[in-house]
Motif scaffolding. Structure first.
Motif, mmCIF file in Angstrom:
data_model
loop_
_atom_site.group_PDB
_atom_site.id
_atom_site.type_symbol
_atom_site.label_atom_id
_atom_site.label_comp_id
_atom_site.label_asym_id
_atom_site.label_seq_id
_atom_site.Cartn_x
_atom_site.Cartn_y
_atom_site.Cartn_z
ATOM 1 N N GLY A 176 1.069 -1.589 0.147
ATOM 2 C CA GLY A 176 -0.028 0.093 0.337
ATOM 3 C C GLY A 176 0.914 1.351 -0.036
ATOM 4 N N PRO A 177 0.276 2.472 -0.383
ATOM 5 C CA PRO A 177 0.936 3.408 -0.610
ATOM 6 C C PRO A 177 1.468 4.203 1.218
ATOM 7 N N GLU A 178 1.253 4.128 2.071
ATOM 8 C CA GLU A 178 1.344 4.546 3.149
ATOM 9 C C GLU A 178 3.069 4.310 3.880
ATOM 10 N N PRO A 179 3.527 3.245 3.254
ATOM 11 C CA PRO A 179 5.426 3.250 4.060
ATOM 12 C C PRO A 179 5.917 3.375 3.166
ATOM 13 N N ILE A 180 4.969 3.373 1.210
ATOM 14 C CA ILE A 180 6.121 4.022 1.112
ATOM 15 C C ILE A 180 6.171 5.821 0.648
ATOM 16 N N ALA A 181 5.550 6.145 1.236
ATOM 17 C CA ALA A 181 4.884 7.444 1.534
ATOM 18 C C ALA A 181 6.049 7.966 2.327
ATOM 19 N N ARG A 182 6.684 6.925 3.675
ATOM 20 C CA ARG A 182 7.171 7.685 4.702
ATOM 21 C C ARG A 182 8.927 7.311 4.553
ATOM 22 N N VAL A 183 8.501 6.434 3.246
ATOM 23 C CA VAL A 183 10.233 6.170 2.917
ATOM 24 C C VAL A 183 10.361 8.048 1.563
ATOM 25 N N LEU A 184 9.660 7.717 1.128
ATOM 26 C CA LEU A 184 10.121 8.602 0.047
ATOM 27 C C LEU A 184 9.064 10.628 1.201
ATOM 28 N N ALA A 185 9.151 10.586 2.044
ATOM 29 C CA ALA A 185 9.762 11.601 3.436
ATOM 30 C C ALA A 185 11.267 11.555 3.813
ATOM 31 N N ARG A 186 11.650 10.680 3.921
ATOM 32 C CA ARG A 186 13.002 10.579 4.480
ATOM 33 C C ARG A 186 14.248 11.236 3.802
ATOM 34 N N HIS A 187 13.365 10.039 2.423
ATOM 35 C CA HIS A 187 14.603 10.323 1.158
ATOM 36 C C HIS A 187 13.368 10.756 0.025
ATOM 37 N N PRO A 188 13.298 11.286 -0.388
ATOM 38 C CA PRO A 188 12.392 12.706 -1.331
ATOM 39 C C PRO A 188 13.698 12.463 -2.506
ATOM 40 N N ARG A 189 15.035 12.332 -2.695
ATOM 41 C CA ARG A 189 15.238 11.980 -4.261
ATOM 42 C C ARG A 189 15.839 10.644 -4.122
ATOM 43 N N LEU A 190 15.463 9.202 -3.842
ATOM 44 C CA LEU A 190 15.156 8.262 -3.839
ATOM 45 C C LEU A 190 14.248 7.921 -5.457
ATOM 46 N N ARG A 191 14.749 7.480 -6.134
ATOM 47 C CA ARG A 191 14.048 7.097 -7.290
ATOM 48 C C ARG A 191 13.438 5.432 -7.597
ATOM 49 N N LEU A 192 12.415 5.931 -6.530
ATOM 50 C CA LEU A 192 11.422 4.999 -6.897
ATOM 51 C C LEU A 192 10.772 4.535 -8.290
ATOM 52 N N VAL A 193 10.561 3.490 -8.796
ATOM 53 C CA VAL A 193 9.787 3.040 -9.795
ATOM 54 C C VAL A 193 8.316 1.961 -9.451
ATOM 55 N N ILE A 194 7.290 2.808 -9.314
ATOM 56 C CA ILE A 194 6.008 1.897 -8.698
ATOM 57 C C ILE A 194 5.818 1.274 -10.049
ATOM 58 N N ALA A 195 5.957 -0.206 -9.560
ATOM 59 C CA ALA A 195 5.667 -1.067 -10.584
ATOM 60 C C ALA A 195 4.421 -1.496 -10.459
ATOM 61 N N HIS A 196 3.330 -1.857 -11.853
ATOM 62 C CA HIS A 196 2.348 -2.334 -12.004
ATOM 63 C C HIS A 196 1.516 -0.650 -11.509
ATOM 64 N N LEU A 197 2.099 0.309 -12.019
ATOM 65 C CA LEU A 197 1.075 1.697 -11.660
ATOM 66 C C LEU A 197 0.962 1.764 -10.517
ATOM 67 N N GLY A 198 1.148 0.378 -9.036
ATOM 68 C CA GLY A 198 1.047 0.722 -7.531
ATOM 69 C C GLY A 198 -0.904 -0.455 -7.708
ATOM 70 N N MET A 199 -0.769 -1.028 -8.703
ATOM 71 C CA MET A 199 -1.735 -1.811 -8.766
ATOM 72 C C MET A 199 -2.274 -2.796 -6.940
ATOM 73 N N PRO A 200 -3.310 -1.821 -6.523
ATOM 74 C CA PRO A 200 -4.684 -1.642 -7.280
ATOM 75 C C PRO A 200 -5.447 -0.453 -6.876
#
Length: 293
Positions: A176-200
């Motif tokens: 789900g999106p919440e854990p990833i949002a917390r990772v990005l809050a700490r590392h905003p320059r991290l080049r994450l490519v969200i697989a499957h467009l984040g399905m669903p």
């Protein structure tokens, strides 16, 4: 050349492209891949009773040859651990695979465990160009403090991470999106490519891509007839995907797909977002991200 290869080539030739860049293809040690196939063979109950036959259940050499016949200029070896002590071994295999497969973008992986920062640095030093993280299969929290130095290292190095973090085809404890949002809050320059467009949770992950300039989305299995049956993407989100056109990347999940490769391309085409969007998604965005000439 197979008939399907001809269809794939006609798709990108019509767009005036030199081929395709596919950021989400799977190559891994044979015994690991066969366990992955066993998982998909039993996945029907988790996808509303829809069976998941593996279309390209073939030997490694044949799978590589198929991608080359399709005109895929660059692809990945998305591999991932499900327990501690496995990632470093997979990364060693990946070094050899990249050495003997020059059109494969050298892919590595990671897991929350002591020493992860060390072997991630080793992989980067060995030439890794992309990492794979699988929150669902690994059953780990991406905000785990053990991973924090590794995320920081990859952000500093500018190495993209294709991360399966959406709750499809089956939810996990930490998807789900919440854990990833917390990772990005700490590392905003991290080049994450969200697989499957984040399905669903498509729209939640589009939110993150709109908020963070280095977040990208891959198209893997999205919009296909198969996925639309159990995880349709709301059509109200299409204008937002069009606006994110420079940060949407072609992914296929080859060979672990229950339909021909060309169907992913046709599914993107029928969205009606235009040839410029298709050119960017199917080739140019990936070529730019990985510095392909």
């Amino acid at each position: 050349m197979t008939n399907e290869a001809g269809e794939v080539r006609r798709f990108w030739e019509r767009l005036g492209l030199p081929g395709l860049v596919d950021v989400h293809t799977h190559f891994m040690p044979d015994r690991v891949l066969r366990k992955v196939w066993d998982y998909f063979d039993g996945l029907g109950p988790l996808t509303g009773g829809v069976a998941w036959p593996i279309t390209y259940r073939e030997e490694e050499d044949r799978r590589i040859a198929r991608l080359r016949e399709f005109g895929v200029r660059a692809f990945t070896a998305m591999l991932y651990p499900h327990k501690p002590g496995m990632a470093r071994w997979l990364n060693g295999w990946a070094v050899d695979f990249a050495r003997r497969t020059p059109d494969c973008l050298h892919t590595s992986t990671l897991f929350p465990e002591p020493g992860v920062e060390t072997y991630v640095q080793e992989a980067v030093d060995a030439g890794a160009r992309v990492f794979k993280a699988h929150v669902q299969v690994g059953a780990y929290d991406p905000t785990d403090q053990l991973l924090d130095p590794a995320w920081g290292l990859l952000a500093d190095a500018g190495v993209p991470v294709v991360i399966h973090c959406g709750s499809g085809p089956a939810p996990g404890k930490h998807t789900g999106p919440e854990p990833i949002a917390r990772v990005l809050a700490r590392h905003p320059r991290l080049r994450l490519v969200i697989a499957h467009l984040g399905m669903p949770e498509y729209e939640d992950f589009i939110d993150l891509a709109e908020r963070y300039q280095e977040v990208r989305l891959d198209t893997t299995m999205a919009f296909t007839d198969f996925s639309e049956r159990f995880a349709p993407l709301p059509r109200r989100a299409l204008p937002r995907l069009a606006d994110l056109g420079e940060r949407v990347l072609l992914g296929s999940d080859f060979p672990n797909i229950p339909y021909p490769y060309v169907h992913q391309l046709d599914a993107l085409d029928r969205l009606g977002l235009g040839d410029d969007w298709l050119r960017a998604v199917c080739h140019d965005n990936g070529a730019r991200l990985f510095g392909l000439h």
